[in-house]
Design a protein around this motif. Structure first.
Motif, short mmCIF file in Angstrom:
data_model
loop_
_atom_site.label_atom_id
_atom_site.label_comp_id
_atom_site.label_asym_id
_atom_site.label_seq_id
_atom_site.Cartn_x
_atom_site.Cartn_y
_atom_site.Cartn_z
N LEU A 169 -17.21 19.74 17.23
CA LEU A 169 -17.46 19.59 18.66
C LEU A 169 -18.03 20.84 19.29
N GLY A 170 -18.21 21.89 18.51
CA GLY A 170 -18.68 23.15 19.05
C GLY A 170 -20.16 23.40 18.80
N PRO A 171 -20.68 24.52 19.27
CA PRO A 171 -22.11 24.84 19.12
C PRO A 171 -22.51 25.16 17.69
N ARG A 172 -21.54 25.38 16.78
CA ARG A 172 -21.84 25.69 15.38
C ARG A 172 -21.84 24.44 14.50
N ARG A 173 -21.85 23.28 15.09
CA ARG A 173 -21.67 22.04 14.33
C ARG A 173 -22.70 21.84 13.22
N SER A 174 -23.90 22.38 13.40
CA SER A 174 -24.94 22.20 12.39
C SER A 174 -24.91 23.30 11.33
N LYS A 175 -23.97 24.22 11.45
CA LYS A 175 -23.85 25.33 10.51
C LYS A 175 -22.71 25.04 9.52
N PRO A 176 -22.51 25.92 8.51
CA PRO A 176 -21.50 25.63 7.48
C PRO A 176 -20.08 25.63 8.01
N ASN A 217 -21.44 32.17 7.11
CA ASN A 217 -22.15 32.92 8.14
C ASN A 217 -22.86 31.98 9.12
N THR A 218 -22.69 32.26 10.40
CA THR A 218 -23.17 31.48 11.56
C THR A 218 -22.37 30.20 11.77
N GLY A 219 -21.41 29.92 10.88
CA GLY A 219 -20.60 28.71 11.01
C GLY A 219 -19.13 29.03 11.24
N THR A 220 -18.26 28.23 10.62
CA THR A 220 -16.81 28.35 10.82
C THR A 220 -16.12 28.54 9.47
N LEU A 221 -15.18 29.48 9.42
CA LEU A 221 -14.36 29.71 8.23
C LEU A 221 -12.92 29.33 8.58
N PHE A 222 -12.38 28.39 7.81
CA PHE A 222 -11.00 27.94 8.03
C PHE A 222 -10.11 28.54 6.95
N LEU A 223 -9.17 29.39 7.35
CA LEU A 223 -8.23 30.03 6.43
C LEU A 223 -6.88 29.35 6.57
N ASP A 224 -6.58 28.47 5.62
CA ASP A 224 -5.31 27.73 5.65
C ASP A 224 -4.21 28.58 5.02
N GLU A 225 -2.99 28.39 5.51
CA GLU A 225 -1.81 29.13 5.04
C GLU A 225 -2.06 30.64 5.10
N GLN A 253 -22.22 48.69 0.56
CA GLN A 253 -23.04 48.33 1.71
C GLN A 253 -22.26 47.44 2.67
N ALA A 254 -22.28 47.77 3.96
CA ALA A 254 -21.65 46.95 4.99
C ALA A 254 -22.57 45.78 5.33
N ILE A 255 -22.02 44.58 5.31
CA ILE A 255 -22.80 43.37 5.53
C ILE A 255 -22.32 42.70 6.82
N LYS A 256 -23.23 42.51 7.76
CA LYS A 256 -22.88 41.88 9.03
C LYS A 256 -22.67 40.38 8.83
N VAL A 257 -21.65 39.82 9.48
CA VAL A 257 -21.39 38.38 9.43
C VAL A 257 -21.06 37.88 10.84
N ASP A 258 -21.50 36.67 11.11
CA ASP A 258 -21.21 36.00 12.39
C ASP A 258 -20.46 34.71 12.06
N VAL A 259 -19.14 34.78 12.10
CA VAL A 259 -18.31 33.66 11.67
C VAL A 259 -17.21 33.41 12.71
N ARG A 260 -17.02 32.14 13.04
CA ARG A 260 -15.83 31.79 13.83
C ARG A 260 -14.70 31.53 12.85
N VAL A 261 -13.59 32.21 13.05
CA VAL A 261 -12.45 32.10 12.14
C VAL A 261 -11.35 31.24 12.79
N VAL A 262 -10.95 30.20 12.07
CA VAL A 262 -9.83 29.35 12.47
C VAL A 262 -8.79 29.46 11.37
N THR A 263 -7.56 29.78 11.72
CA THR A 263 -6.50 29.93 10.73
C THR A 263 -5.38 28.93 10.99
#
Length: 466
Positions: A169-176, A217-225, A253-263
């Motif tokens: 339902l969010g703006p990242r719906r088309s991303k991973p 990256n650019t999407g959502t990462l769900f970390l369960d438990e 090397q530091a790598i930039k990431v744009d991720v919404r995290v849901v736990t």
């Protein structure tokens, strides 16, 4: 969405029809002399308004049948009788309004019902209880933003469904959307799974591998438990969340990431902070937005809805007609504690659909553990007695320990029962006994069993008035 209205009482039906059309809904009017069931099949409504004759035998049976189809029914009652209204709701009416009706109030009620159903379809979360309404409202509020979300609730309550709904339902719906169960990964591999590794960084690292953060990256990462994360990983998680960058294992090397995290967690994380098992700074970073999913025993009124939905799903999936469930069987399901929550109920329903096609499920078909009162029977004293008088964090910890032991005991007994009965050549019966969740489907109001056969997936909702 579409609404069907019946013309049993012409004046309110016509006025309400006009109001619904002006509000943007598709509508249809059905005359009392028409075949209402044929009109429903033709129009495929999401909601039906019966403008009279609510206690007529044909309408009562119609409402019961529509429960299985997932079509909401609103009734306009001819008399003001709170007791009658309650009985009609028990039969399956979502809402009942007494005449003379305030059509503005009816319109508001219809809009609220259809909005909830739209959210339920989009999220996959089923329930009309107040607790589930709050969950759906929170999902709608939280989905448009990118803040981290912490979902708390027991195992089997649907935490991953909520995470997927926030993404969809969010703006990242088309991303991973990437899901990771922290508790299922060994500590030695966890950091590589989350952050990736460089070639040669450890034995067996034959090539560079991207971690879950980079894949999401650019999407959502769900970390369960998330409560299972070791302290060393917690430090690195905090850095990624704060700096929005990571370093692969063995890399520099530091790598930039744009991720919404849901736990998500099935244990009280604040208590873990107090005991030193979880870093407070990471907890506060994860707990920007929080949501609690209630266990099934705290929203028992949703059990019939869940059972109907699961029956429809598995009847179609396995091509098995399902005759129905008796009122006594449903009452057993309503009274059971459901330590495995919705997951347990879903498994039980699938078992009943597969193993008992074409006949009515009765109380005697319900697994013994459910008939005899559920999980508390495995303890020396009832869980309620153990927990009575326990307050605060200590009480919550004790409840978690007790219920975890109960669930483990249930699983051990089921495995033992399956092995014993398989040796006796009764494997099919063992499977019925082993899957406990789905048997609680009978009507809470003692209504007779309702037939159901597999149907094609319903189109978008419509409203019909009768």
């Amino acid at each position: 969405m579409k609404v069907l209205l019946t013309l049993t009482d012409v004046e309110p039906a016509v006025r309400l029809n006009g109001m619904l059309e002006r509000a943007g809904y598709t509508t249809a009017l059905v005359s009392p002399i028409d075949d209402v069931r044929a009109a429903i099949k033709r129009e495929s409504p999401d909601l039906i308004v019966l403008t009279g004759g609510l206690v007529d035998t044909a309408n009562v049976q119609l409402v019961r049948d529509l429960l299985w189809d997932g079509i909401a029914v609103v009734g306009l009652a001819d008399i003001v009788d709170p007791a009658l209204s309650e009985r009609l709701r028990a039969l399956g009416f979502v809402e009942v309004y007494a005449k003379p009706v305030d059509l503005d109030e009816v319109l508001t009620g219809i809009r609220r019902i259809l909005d909830r159903r739209r959210l339920a379809v989009e999220t996959g979360l089923i329930g009309e209880s107040e607790a589930m309404r709050e969950v759906l409202v929170k999902i709608e509020q939280m989905a448009p933003v990118s803040s981290t979300v912490l979902i708390e609730g027991e195992s089997g309550t649907g935490k991953e469904l909520v995470a997927r709904a926030l993404h969809r339902l969010g703006p990242r719906r088309s991303k991973p959307f990437i899901a990771v169960n922290i508790g299922a990964l060994p500590e030695t591999l966890l950091e590589s799974e989350l952050f990736g590794h460089e070639k040669g960084s450890f034995t067996g690292a034959a090539e560079r591998r991207l971690g879950r953060f980079e894949l999401a990256n650019t999407g959502t990462l769900f970390l369960d438990e998330i409560g299972e994360a070791p302290r060393s990983t917690q430090v690195k998680l905090l850095r990624v969340l704060e700096q929005r960058e990571l370093t692969r294992v063995g890399g520099s090397q530091a790598i930039k990431v744009d991720v919404r995290v849901v736990t998500a967690t099935n244990r009280p994380l604040r208590d873990e902070v107090e005991t030193g098992e979880f870093r407070p700074d990471l907890y506060y970073r994860l707990n920007v937005l929080t949501m609690y999913l209630p266990p099934l025993r705290e929203r028992r009124e949703d059990i019939p809805l869940l059972v109907r939905a699961f029956i429809q799903e598995f009847s179609a999936q396995h091509e098995r007609p399902f005759h129905g469930i008796s009122g006594d069987a449903m009452k057993l399901l309503m009274d059971y504690a459901w330590p495995g929550n919705v997951r347990e109920l879903r498994n039980l329903v699938e078992s009943m659909v597969v193993l008992s096609p074409g006949r009515e499920i009765t109380a005697s078909d319900i697994p013994r553990a459910i008939r005899e009162g559920g999980s508390d029977r495995f303890l020396p004293v009832p869980v309620g007695a153990v927990l009575r008088g326990q307050e605060g964090a200590g009480g919550r910890e004790l409840e978690f320990i007790v219920r975890s032991l109960v669930e483990l005991k249930l699983q051990v007994e089921e495995l033992r029962q399956r092995a014993d009965e398989a040796r006796d050549g009764r494997h099919a019966r063992a499977e019925v006994g082993e899957v406990q969740p789905a048997a609680r489907i009978a009507s809470a109001v003692g209504a007779p069993a309702i037939g159901i056969e597999p149907r094609e997936e319903a189109p978008a909702p419509n409203v019909v008035t009768i």
